[in-house]
Design a protein around this motif. Structure first.
Motif, mmCIF file in Angstrom:
data_model
loop_
_atom_site.group_PDB
_atom_site.id
_atom_site.type_symbol
_atom_site.label_atom_id
_atom_site.label_comp_id
_atom_site.label_asym_id
_atom_site.label_seq_id
_atom_site.Cartn_x
_atom_site.Cartn_y
_atom_site.Cartn_z
ATOM 1 N N LEU A 38 0.837 -1.211 0.000
ATOM 2 C CA LEU A 38 0.000 0.000 0.000
ATOM 3 C C LEU A 38 0.867 1.254 0.000
ATOM 4 O O LEU A 38 0.554 2.242 -0.685
ATOM 5 C CB LEU A 38 -0.928 -0.014 1.217
ATOM 6 N N ASP A 39 1.966 1.228 0.761
ATOM 7 C CA ASP A 39 2.884 2.376 0.769
ATOM 8 C C ASP A 39 3.463 2.603 -0.622
ATOM 9 O O ASP A 39 3.574 3.752 -1.091
ATOM 10 C CB ASP A 39 4.022 2.141 1.768
ATOM 11 N N SER A 40 3.819 1.504 -1.313
ATOM 12 C CA SER A 40 4.393 1.629 -2.654
ATOM 13 C C SER A 40 3.369 2.112 -3.669
ATOM 14 O O SER A 40 3.745 2.629 -4.729
ATOM 15 C CB SER A 40 4.978 0.286 -3.103
ATOM 16 N N MET A 41 2.077 1.937 -3.347
ATOM 17 C CA MET A 41 1.017 2.453 -4.218
ATOM 18 C C MET A 41 0.678 3.899 -3.871
ATOM 19 O O MET A 41 -0.278 4.465 -4.405
ATOM 20 C CB MET A 41 -0.226 1.570 -4.085
ATOM 21 N N VAL A 42 1.478 4.483 -2.996
ATOM 22 C CA VAL A 42 1.348 5.881 -2.578
ATOM 23 C C VAL A 42 -0.030 6.125 -1.960
ATOM 24 O O VAL A 42 -0.744 7.061 -2.318
ATOM 25 C CB VAL A 42 1.619 6.857 -3.753
ATOM 26 N N ILE A 43 -0.402 5.242 -1.037
ATOM 27 C CA ILE A 43 -1.633 5.409 -0.255
ATOM 28 C C ILE A 43 -1.227 5.776 1.163
ATOM 29 O O ILE A 43 -0.454 5.059 1.804
ATOM 30 C CB ILE A 43 -2.473 4.117 -0.277
ATOM 31 N N ASP A 44 -1.731 6.880 1.643
ATOM 32 C CA ASP A 44 -1.368 7.394 2.972
ATOM 33 C C ASP A 44 -2.174 6.659 4.039
ATOM 34 O O ASP A 44 -3.167 7.167 4.560
ATOM 35 C CB ASP A 44 -1.633 8.902 3.024
ATOM 36 N N THR A 45 -1.727 5.442 4.361
ATOM 37 C CA THR A 45 -2.477 4.631 5.333
ATOM 38 C C THR A 45 -2.406 5.205 6.740
ATOM 39 O O THR A 45 -3.231 4.853 7.586
ATOM 40 C CB THR A 45 -1.946 3.189 5.342
ATOM 41 N N GLU A 46 -1.432 6.076 7.011
ATOM 42 C CA GLU A 46 -1.317 6.657 8.351
ATOM 43 C C GLU A 46 -2.430 7.659 8.625
ATOM 44 O O GLU A 46 -2.880 7.807 9.767
ATOM 45 C CB GLU A 46 0.048 7.349 8.504
ATOM 46 N N ASN A 47 -2.878 8.351 7.585
ATOM 47 C CA ASN A 47 -3.865 9.415 7.778
ATOM 48 C C ASN A 47 -5.206 9.143 7.098
ATOM 49 O O ASN A 47 -6.177 9.847 7.365
ATOM 50 C CB ASN A 47 -3.302 10.749 7.256
ATOM 51 N N ASP A 48 -5.244 8.143 6.225
ATOM 52 C CA ASP A 48 -6.491 7.812 5.524
ATOM 53 C C ASP A 48 -7.305 6.864 6.399
ATOM 54 O O ASP A 48 -6.921 5.705 6.615
ATOM 55 C CB ASP A 48 -6.151 7.146 4.180
ATOM 56 N N HIS A 49 -8.453 7.339 6.879
ATOM 57 C CA HIS A 49 -9.266 6.522 7.799
ATOM 58 C C HIS A 49 -9.832 5.280 7.107
ATOM 59 O O HIS A 49 -10.198 4.314 7.764
ATOM 60 C CB HIS A 49 -10.419 7.353 8.372
ATOM 61 N N ASN A 50 -9.887 5.280 5.774
ATOM 62 C CA ASN A 50 -10.433 4.132 5.056
ATOM 63 C C ASN A 50 -9.428 2.985 4.912
ATOM 64 O O ASN A 50 -9.833 1.828 4.758
ATOM 65 C CB ASN A 50 -10.906 4.549 3.660
ATOM 66 N N THR A 51 -8.142 3.293 4.907
ATOM 67 C CA THR A 51 -7.143 2.257 4.636
ATOM 68 C C THR A 51 -6.191 1.996 5.805
ATOM 69 O O THR A 51 -5.247 1.231 5.679
ATOM 70 C CB THR A 51 -6.298 2.632 3.393
ATOM 71 N N GLY A 52 -6.471 2.607 6.941
ATOM 72 C CA GLY A 52 -5.575 2.455 8.090
ATOM 73 C C GLY A 52 -5.395 1.011 8.525
ATOM 74 O O GLY A 52 -4.317 0.620 8.979
ATOM 75 N N ASP A 53 -6.425 0.206 8.404
ATOM 76 C CA ASP A 53 -6.340 -1.197 8.837
ATOM 77 C C ASP A 53 -6.482 -2.160 7.655
ATOM 78 O O ASP A 53 -6.713 -3.348 7.849
ATOM 79 C CB ASP A 53 -7.432 -1.479 9.883
ATOM 80 N N THR A 54 -6.337 -1.639 6.435
ATOM 81 C CA THR A 54 -6.545 -2.460 5.242
ATOM 82 C C THR A 54 -5.525 -3.594 5.147
ATOM 83 O O THR A 54 -5.872 -4.731 4.793
ATOM 84 C CB THR A 54 -6.483 -1.585 3.977
ATOM 85 N N ALA A 55 -4.274 -3.328 5.452
ATOM 86 C CA ALA A 55 -3.246 -4.367 5.352
ATOM 87 C C ALA A 55 -3.595 -5.563 6.231
ATOM 88 O O ALA A 55 -3.454 -6.724 5.815
ATOM 89 C CB ALA A 55 -1.888 -3.797 5.753
ATOM 90 N N ARG A 56 -4.076 -5.288 7.429
ATOM 91 C CA ARG A 56 -4.440 -6.370 8.352
ATOM 92 C C ARG A 56 -5.672 -7.118 7.844
ATOM 93 O O ARG A 56 -5.752 -8.334 7.935
ATOM 94 C CB ARG A 56 -4.691 -5.783 9.744
ATOM 95 N N ARG A 57 -6.627 -6.389 7.308
ATOM 96 C CA ARG A 57 -7.844 -7.024 6.784
ATOM 97 C C ARG A 57 -7.499 -7.945 5.594
ATOM 98 O O ARG A 57 -8.033 -9.038 5.476
ATOM 99 C CB ARG A 57 -8.850 -5.970 6.332
#
Length: 241
Positions: free
Chosen positions: A65-84
């Motif tokens: 997700l980081d390599s896809m330039v998705i701000d998982t730290e601040n995006d409430h939609n993807t914060g737990d996506t990796a775990r899901r």
């Protein structure tokens, strides 16, 4: 003795810093066992390692997700996506790779049943091993028992199908794997399987054709030799969608 203790300490230090995926892969390679996407590797996973693998996959999925330039730290939609996603792959849709085969109680054919039996449609869910897109469809199973055939409960056919399909697959190989497993468990005179499925690698991407389906079959024993029995089986399958 001292050298053995030092070697044990070295091995322990190596194990402590080695990703669990590497440990499992090394065991498979030492046993000269294949570990393709549609292989079950449960025999090589030790207690507690599946949870460790879950944590490892979670971390690597976050890297994707980081390599896809998705701000998982601040995006409430993807914060737990990796775990899901890690949970979905390891414990749900691809669980057929990581857990042993379901327990199947087999009974002798006490009444010497020898008439055609059909089970289905069984809804199955998998994913293509090329794009990891869903494959969703139905399976019909025909069994021609003999007096030595082991009888299993109807729900067990669905459990076996779920275990086989719960891996990245291509449909042609999945049906053969399922046929091999049912053949081994029941030892019938004949076995027939038909699968019809929608492939989202065609509907969601690529040609984006949602109406196309793939149908394939495996015929064994008397179903392969007796064209009348094969026609009877196919005629008794309810009209496919």
């Amino acid at each position: 003795m001292l050298m053995k203790v030092q070697q044990d300490m070295t091995d322990a230090n190596h194990d402590e810093g080695t990703p669990v995926s590497v440990k499992i892969r090394e065991r498979l390679q030492a046993a000269k066992r294949r570990f393709h996407s549609n292989d079950n590797i449960a025999d090589f996973i030790r207690p507690g390692e599946l949870e460790a693998l879950f944590e490892e996959v979670t971390g690597k999925m976050k890297g994707v997700l980081d390599s896809m330039v998705i701000d998982t730290e601040n995006d409430h939609n993807t914060g737990d996506t990796a775990r899901r996603v890690a949970k979905m792959y390891l414990k749900e849709v691809f669980a057929g790779r990581y857990v042993p085969a379901p327990a199947i109680t087999e009974f002798p054919n006490a009444e010497h049943l020898n008439e055609l039996m059909i089970v289905g449609p069984i809804t199955v869910r998998s994913a293509c091993s090329h794009h990891l897109c869903p494959v969703i469809g139905k399976i019909w199973i025909g069994v021609m028992p003999n007096e030595h055939t082991n009888v299993i409960g109807l729900s067990k056919y669905a459990r076996l199908a779920e275990w086989i399909m719960g891996r990245p697959q291509i449909q042609e190989e999945a049906v053969v794997q399922l046929a091999d497993l049912i053949q081994e468990k029941t030892q019938p005179d004949g076995l027939a399987i038909v699968m019809e499925a929608s492939h989202y690698c065609m509907g969601w991407r690529g040609v984006k054709d949602m109406d196309s389906k793939m149908i394939n079959s495996v015929m064994r024993g008397v179903f392969l030799k007796d064209s009348d029995l094969r026609r009877e089986f196919l005629s008794l399958i309810p009209r496919r969608s």
